[in-house]
Design an enzyme around this catalytic site. Sequence first.
Site, short mmCIF file in Angstrom:
data_model
loop_
_atom_site.label_atom_id
_atom_site.label_comp_id
_atom_site.label_asym_id
_atom_site.label_seq_id
_atom_site.Cartn_x
_atom_site.Cartn_y
_atom_site.Cartn_z
N LYS A 1 4.66 2.64 11.84
CA LYS A 1 3.40 2.07 12.34
C LYS A 1 3.76 0.88 13.24
O LYS A 1 3.16 0.69 14.29
CB LYS A 1 2.50 1.61 11.20
CG LYS A 1 1.19 1.02 11.71
CD LYS A 1 0.22 0.75 10.60
CE LYS A 1 0.58 -0.50 9.84
NZ LYS A 1 0.44 -1.75 10.65
N GLY B 1 1.87 3.07 2.28
CA GLY B 1 2.87 3.08 3.35
C GLY B 1 4.17 2.47 2.84
O GLY B 1 5.26 3.01 3.04
N HIS B 2 4.06 1.33 2.14
CA HIS B 2 5.26 0.68 1.61
C HIS B 2 5.90 1.54 0.52
O HIS B 2 7.12 1.73 0.50
CB HIS B 2 4.91 -0.68 0.97
CG HIS B 2 4.40 -1.70 1.93
ND1 HIS B 2 3.09 -2.08 1.97
CD2 HIS B 2 5.05 -2.43 2.88
CE1 HIS B 2 2.93 -3.01 2.89
NE2 HIS B 2 4.10 -3.24 3.47
N GLN C 1 7.08 -15.48 11.89
CA GLN C 1 6.70 -14.34 12.74
C GLN C 1 5.21 -14.30 13.07
O GLN C 1 4.74 -13.38 13.73
CB GLN C 1 7.15 -13.02 12.13
CG GLN C 1 6.41 -12.58 10.88
CD GLN C 1 7.05 -11.36 10.24
OE1 GLN C 1 8.09 -11.45 9.60
NE2 GLN C 1 6.43 -10.21 10.41
N HIS D 1 0.87 -1.18 0.00
CA HIS D 1 0.00 0.00 0.00
C HIS D 1 0.90 1.22 0.00
O HIS D 1 2.14 1.09 -0.06
CB HIS D 1 -0.93 -0.03 1.21
CG HIS D 1 -0.22 -0.34 2.50
ND1 HIS D 1 0.64 0.55 3.11
CD2 HIS D 1 -0.22 -1.45 3.26
CE1 HIS D 1 1.11 0.01 4.21
NE2 HIS D 1 0.63 -1.21 4.33
N SER E 1 -1.70 -3.65 5.33
CA SER E 1 -2.16 -4.71 4.42
C SER E 1 -3.42 -5.36 4.99
O SER E 1 -4.28 -5.84 4.26
CB SER E 1 -1.07 -5.77 4.27
OG SER E 1 0.13 -5.14 3.89
N ARG E 2 -3.53 -5.36 6.32
CA ARG E 2 -4.69 -6.00 6.96
C ARG E 2 -5.98 -5.22 6.73
O ARG E 2 -7.06 -5.78 6.89
CB ARG E 2 -4.44 -6.13 8.46
CG ARG E 2 -3.41 -7.19 8.79
CD ARG E 2 -3.38 -7.46 10.29
NE ARG E 2 -2.59 -8.65 10.57
CZ ARG E 2 -1.27 -8.66 10.71
NH1 ARG E 2 -0.60 -7.53 10.59
NH2 ARG E 2 -0.62 -9.78 10.96
N GLY F 1 8.62 1.23 8.40
CA GLY F 1 7.52 2.12 8.76
C GLY F 1 7.38 2.18 10.27
O GLY F 1 7.52 1.16 10.95
N GLN G 1 8.80 -2.88 16.28
CA GLN G 1 9.63 -3.63 15.32
C GLN G 1 10.81 -2.77 14.87
O GLN G 1 11.95 -3.23 14.78
CB GLN G 1 8.78 -4.04 14.11
CG GLN G 1 9.61 -4.50 12.91
CD GLN G 1 8.76 -5.05 11.78
OE1 GLN G 1 8.35 -6.19 11.82
NE2 GLN G 1 8.50 -4.23 10.75
O1 PAF Z 1 7.00 -5.32 8.66
C1 PAF Z 1 6.94 -6.31 7.91
O2 PAF Z 1 6.26 -6.32 6.87
C2 PAF Z 1 7.67 -7.58 8.30
O3 PAF Z 1 7.71 -7.74 9.69
C3 PAF Z 1 9.10 -7.65 7.72
C4 PAF Z 1 9.98 -6.55 8.25
C5 PAF Z 1 9.03 -7.57 6.20
C6 PAF Z 1 9.73 -9.00 8.09
O4 PAF Z 1 9.02 -10.07 7.59
#
Ligand code: PAF
Length: 276
Positions: free
Chosen positions: A148, A34-35, A59, A32, A185-186, A146, A152
């Site tokens: 958001k 954001g990416h 994950q 989206h 994405s969700r 990002g 992470q």
């Molecule tokens: O933020 C994400 O989309 C994921 O956690 C990442 C950094 C691509 C790792 O799978």
Amino acid sequence: MIILKNREALQVHLSQYKGKKIGFVPTMGALHRGHTSLLVKAKVSCDVVVSSIFVNPTQFNNPKDFERYPIRTQEDIEALESVGCDVLYLPESAEDIYQNETDFEVDLGLLDKVMEGINRPGHFKGVMRVVKLLFEIVNPTHSFFGMKDYQQYLIVKEMVKQLNMPIEILGCETIREADGLAMSSRNLLLTLPERQVATTLIKTLEYCKEHIDLVPTEELEDRCFAMMKQYGDPEYFVIRRADNLQKFDADYQGEIRAFVVCTIGKVRLIDNLKVK
Ligand code: PAF
């Protein structure tokens, strides 16, 4: 854009950029704005921009979440091309990434003992595993995340520091829909009525920002949590130091952010905002 499906081909291709700035945006697809904003940032500051699409199974603490994760590879390729991404690593199997994985230790201190670290057991371990491997495969000089997913971003920054990886980790502002909903994405999984209710996350974060100097912190957290509860199923609403995600006292002068997670319908949404 060149699409490469295995690590050897990718590394051969990238060997021509030795000594250049390689910007990397790892993703799980369903891209989206954001990416694409991360790719645009990479494009202006780096000589070559690499992205990856890989829905990383390690994950996801909830297997249903993994199964339901949206896959839209063709649209993603078009989105990457539209912002001038140079190289896409699209591994054809998890094995391509995870082969020859070696153990490593990172002491995150309290960074993963709060928020998503508690509510999604194993999540950050899986994120660190895949991000470290992707960094080893791509060898970027810069990588863009990002904010958001603020926790992470801090954890990846800390991992890179402790493993002495020569990569600059850049945190980029959350991109929002016109009504304030953080791009995710969700969001694709929300029904129309749920999509309308989902704005309650940013509305509550903004309420928090307006009241941060007026209401004692814990009372404000409770108030915001109760506001969220009218519309969805909140897991937490916390107000924390931005540098280490811990609680703070009255003397603290640094940046403060509020963090929220709330499930609307069946979709778990996350957001945060600088409130001071
Ligand atoms: O933020 C994400 O989309 C994921 O956690 C990442 C950094 C691509 C790792 O799978």
